[in-house]
Design a protein around this motif. Structure first.
Motif, mmCIF file in Angstrom:
data_model
loop_
_atom_site.group_PDB
_atom_site.id
_atom_site.type_symbol
_atom_site.label_atom_id
_atom_site.label_comp_id
_atom_site.label_asym_id
_atom_site.label_seq_id
_atom_site.Cartn_x
_atom_site.Cartn_y
_atom_site.Cartn_z
ATOM 1 N N TYR A 112 33.727 68.064 32.234
ATOM 2 C CA TYR A 112 33.757 67.605 33.242
ATOM 3 C C TYR A 112 35.240 66.861 33.867
ATOM 4 C CZ TYR A 112 28.508 66.223 33.688
ATOM 5 O OH TYR A 112 27.449 66.701 33.463
ATOM 6 N N LYS A 113 35.925 66.424 32.779
ATOM 7 C CA LYS A 113 36.835 66.310 32.735
ATOM 8 C C LYS A 113 38.311 67.206 32.505
ATOM 9 C CE LYS A 113 40.785 63.991 29.382
ATOM 10 N NZ LYS A 113 40.770 63.299 28.403
ATOM 11 N N GLN A 114 37.969 68.974 32.234
ATOM 12 C CA GLN A 114 38.603 69.535 33.144
ATOM 13 C C GLN A 114 38.448 69.592 34.579
ATOM 14 O OE1 GLN A 114 38.165 73.755 31.294
ATOM 15 N NE2 GLN A 114 37.607 71.988 28.679
ATOM 16 N N SER A 115 37.023 69.895 34.655
ATOM 17 C CA SER A 115 36.886 69.790 36.461
ATOM 18 C C SER A 115 37.801 68.777 37.110
ATOM 19 C CB SER A 115 35.524 70.328 36.769
ATOM 20 O OG SER A 115 35.674 69.930 37.363
ATOM 21 N N LEU A 116 37.795 67.451 37.123
ATOM 22 C CA LEU A 116 38.452 66.614 37.592
ATOM 23 C C LEU A 116 39.588 66.544 37.657
ATOM 24 C CD1 LEU A 116 36.406 62.984 36.209
ATOM 25 C CD2 LEU A 116 35.719 64.410 38.386
ATOM 26 N N LYS A 117 40.490 67.063 36.231
ATOM 27 C CA LYS A 117 41.826 67.619 36.959
ATOM 28 C C LYS A 117 42.256 68.301 37.379
ATOM 29 C CE LYS A 117 45.090 68.590 33.445
ATOM 30 N NZ LYS A 117 46.062 68.996 32.369
ATOM 31 N N ILE A 118 41.172 69.651 37.654
ATOM 32 C CA ILE A 118 41.787 70.289 38.678
ATOM 33 C C ILE A 118 40.963 69.986 39.135
ATOM 34 C CG2 ILE A 118 40.738 72.676 39.888
ATOM 35 C CD1 ILE A 118 39.910 73.682 37.383
ATOM 36 N N LEU A 119 40.447 69.038 40.445
ATOM 37 C CA LEU A 119 40.004 68.596 41.874
ATOM 38 C C LEU A 119 41.079 67.543 41.997
ATOM 39 C CD1 LEU A 119 35.969 67.263 41.537
ATOM 40 C CD2 LEU A 119 37.591 69.594 42.821
ATOM 41 N N GLU A 120 42.107 66.821 40.638
ATOM 42 C CA GLU A 120 42.496 65.929 42.062
ATOM 43 C C GLU A 120 44.155 67.078 41.971
ATOM 44 O OE1 GLU A 120 44.749 62.543 42.581
ATOM 45 O OE2 GLU A 120 42.522 62.234 41.695
ATOM 46 N N LYS A 121 43.994 68.193 41.707
ATOM 47 C CA LYS A 121 45.190 68.581 42.067
ATOM 48 C C LYS A 121 45.709 69.734 43.065
ATOM 49 C CE LYS A 121 47.610 70.170 37.229
ATOM 50 N NZ LYS A 121 47.546 70.778 35.736
ATOM 51 N N ALA A 122 43.934 70.061 43.559
ATOM 52 C CA ALA A 122 43.525 70.755 44.719
ATOM 53 C C ALA A 122 43.755 70.057 45.497
ATOM 54 C CB ALA A 122 42.320 71.201 44.238
ATOM 55 N N LYS A 123 43.522 68.061 45.359
ATOM 56 C CA LYS A 123 42.780 67.278 46.687
ATOM 57 C C LYS A 123 44.476 67.206 46.977
ATOM 58 C CE LYS A 123 42.167 63.030 45.157
ATOM 59 N NZ LYS A 123 41.280 62.042 44.603
ATOM 60 N N SER A 124 45.046 66.966 46.120
ATOM 61 C CA SER A 124 47.005 66.587 46.308
ATOM 62 C C SER A 124 47.091 67.006 47.290
ATOM 63 C CB SER A 124 47.684 65.983 45.138
ATOM 64 O OG SER A 124 47.194 64.827 44.308
ATOM 65 N N PHE A 125 47.247 68.661 46.624
ATOM 66 C CA PHE A 125 48.010 70.400 47.574
ATOM 67 C C PHE A 125 46.749 69.973 48.915
ATOM 68 C CE2 PHE A 125 47.923 75.033 47.750
ATOM 69 C CZ PHE A 125 48.742 74.906 47.949
ATOM 70 N N ALA A 126 45.654 69.547 49.118
ATOM 71 C CA ALA A 126 45.235 70.150 50.438
ATOM 72 C C ALA A 126 45.353 68.710 51.060
ATOM 73 C CB ALA A 126 43.938 69.422 50.417
ATOM 74 N N ILE A 127 45.804 67.571 50.517
ATOM 75 C CA ILE A 127 45.983 66.302 52.127
ATOM 76 C C ILE A 127 47.845 66.554 52.287
ATOM 77 C CG2 ILE A 127 47.033 64.034 52.057
ATOM 78 C CD1 ILE A 127 44.748 63.708 50.289
ATOM 79 N N GLU A 128 48.704 67.419 51.705
ATOM 80 C CA GLU A 128 50.123 67.968 51.654
ATOM 81 C C GLU A 128 49.793 69.076 52.806
ATOM 82 O OE1 GLU A 128 53.289 69.820 49.517
ATOM 83 O OE2 GLU A 128 51.954 68.620 47.364
#
Length: 514
Positions: A112-128
């Motif tokens: 879970y922790k690794q998954s959330l870390k990737i998702l946080e970066k991907a989300k910022s990249f997507a919104i940007e």
């Protein structure tokens, strides 16, 4: 095009570049067991074929008829996987989706922790990068994981995710409403055409006002603004308000230049925006701004950072050369534009798979107009014949009609009286099938029909009568568009003043220079 060229797999194989074919073979050969795979043998055979021939495939012994459909589907999928892995095709959307896939795999493994870390970066990249649909998907997955991965910050985290989801959802709803309106208006323009009466105008106006959502321009992001400007542009073109079309096409293009990082992410929208800006400038006869916009577009397309692929190359070819022709029409420099004919013919051959038949015929019509303006009526007729003889073509009736009317004028100018009679009969038959005609078209047909009964000494007077009749429609809200397809007034003026039509248009262009 023949059915042979419509086989999806064959078309895909033929669209591959040398480097893409090489990469596919490396991709297949990454495991030794694949080197003799049937799908690779089928790929090699299709690559060598000049046209699709199923009998040749079956005779090769690679596959039985009962297995061919499955083998083709498998090969099609493998080619797409190979293309997806190609660095050339690694755009932002694919990169974000890839990160989402990785996070999903990690979640399924309980990491879970690794998954959330990737998702946080991907989300910022997507919104940007204004990829809010996938950003919303990421937030929804984060919510699922947070319910299973217990941390001390869960209360605050729950509030954060709920707010993010609500904001992204609202932005996506706004984008959806604006894109739906834009698409409906565009479909209306293709299906019905431009408004031709007060009744048409009222219908379009009511539809637009009823479906335009309430918005605060300050709160709209890049993508919402893009769809908003598109909707206004289609509406402006539908009601033939070309100054308004220019205004919103400018906003569309300026939006990209104000957010330059979005140009390589959305190159198709960037190209289309510039094309409609140039079209609007052509309609309002703003030659100096037209030239400046076209030069700026060419510079951007040549920029090494600008994306390169078959679709973008074909659109760039189509839009740049269409507008180069339009520039010569605006300035009346028909003789200087003849060099474009060979470039366009070569480009049509090169991009035939990507450009639809309607746009090819539109290029032919513009080439015909170029020859007509240059006084070369025989070449004008030859290109119009490509349009008129295309029986399978489904295109807007107004373009087909103007092609026929211009053909009549060119036959008259070329002194081809016998052919003119044949053309008149053919044109009448076609016009009878049309739902509605411009008054300009009706007057032209009436004039050409009576040409044989006019004495040479009375010809100038008849030209003057037609000119006076058509001049009334030059600024008519629903008839003025006819003159954008075919500058009949300049043709009549050329006969009344005994000057070449190109010279008349050049003189008008100089008077309008701004």
């Amino acid at each position: 095009m023949t059915n042979a060229h419509k086989d999806a797999l064959f078309v895909l194989v033929k669209s591959l570049s040398k480097s893409e074919k090489r990469q596919f073979k490396l991709y297949v050969g990454r495991l030794g067991v694949n080197t003799d795979a049937k799908f690779l043998a089928l790929f090699n055979l299709l690559d060598k074929m000049r046209k699709y021939d199923e009998r040749q495939i079956l005779d090769s012994g690679i596959v039985k008829k009962s297995q061919l459909s499955n083998l083709k589907a498998h090969l099609y999928k493998q080619i797409l996987v190979s293309l997806r892995l190609n660095p050339v095709n690694q755009n932002v959307r694919i990169q974000i989706r890839e990160q989402l896939d990785f996070a999903t795999i990690l979640y399924q493994k309980g990491l879970y922790k690794q998954s959330l870390k990737i998702l946080e970066k991907a989300k910022s990249f997507a919104i940007e990068n204004e990829e809010k649909n996938v950003a919303y998907e990421i937030v929804e997955l984060e919510k699922v994981i947070e319910t299973q991965y217990i941390t001390r910050s869960i209360p605050d985290r729950a509030d954060e995710l709920a707010i993010e989801a609500k904001e992204l959802s609202a932005q996506n709803v706004m984008t959806s409403k604006l894109s739906n309106l834009s698409l409906q208006l565009y479909g209306m323009m293709l299906k019905v055409g431009y408004v031709r009466s007060d009744e048409d105008l009222q219908k379009v106006k009511s539809y637009f006002e009823e479906h335009m959502p309430k918005y605060d321009i300050e709160k709209l992001g890049f993508r919402e603004k893009l769809w908003l400007y598109k909707a206004h542009l289609w509406y402006s073109l539908l009601i033939q308000d070309f100054l308004s079309a220019y205004k919103y096409a400018s906003k569309w293009v300026d939006l990209f230049y104000e957010n330059k990082h979005m140009i390589p992410l959305n190159p198709v929208f960037f190209l289309k925006g510039n094309h409609y800006l140039l079209e609007s400038l052509f309609f309002v006869k703003y030659a100096s701004q037209f030239r400046e916009t076209l030069e700026r577009l060419e510079e951007q397309v040549k920029d090494p950072k600008f994306p390169k692929n078959d679709n973008i190359s074909s659109l760039a070819f189509l839009y740049i050369n269409t507008n180069k022709l339009n520039l010569h029409f605006l300035e009346g420099t028909f003789d200087k534009g003849i060099y474009l004919v060979n470039i366009i013919e070569y480009g049509i051959k090169k991009h035939r798979q990507q450009i639809d038949e309607h746009h090819i015929m539109l290029l032919y019509y513009k080439i015909a107009c170029l020859y007509f303006g240059n006084g070369d009526n025989k070449n004008c007729i030859a290109y119009l014949k490509k349009i008129i003889s295309n029986k399978k073509l489904k295109m807007r009736e107004d373009l087909m009609c103007f092609a026929r009317v211009l053909s009549l004028v060119a036959h008259y100018e070329a002194g081809m009286d016998y052919h003119l009679e044949v053309q008149l009969k053919s044109t009448y038959k076609f016009l009878l099938k049309m739902n509605d005609l411009h008054e300009v078209q009706k007057e032209m047909i009436k004039f050409l029909r009576n040409l044989g009964d006019i004495y040479p000494t009375d010809l100038k007077g008849e030209f003057q009568k037609l000119y006076n009749e058509l001049k009334k429609y030059e600024n008519h809200p629903y008839e003025k568009r006819a003159f954008l397809y075919l500058d009949i007034l300049s043709w009549l003026e050329s006969h009344l003043q005994n000057k070449p039509v190109g010279q008349i248009i050049r003189e008008k262009a100089l008077a309008l220079t701004r």
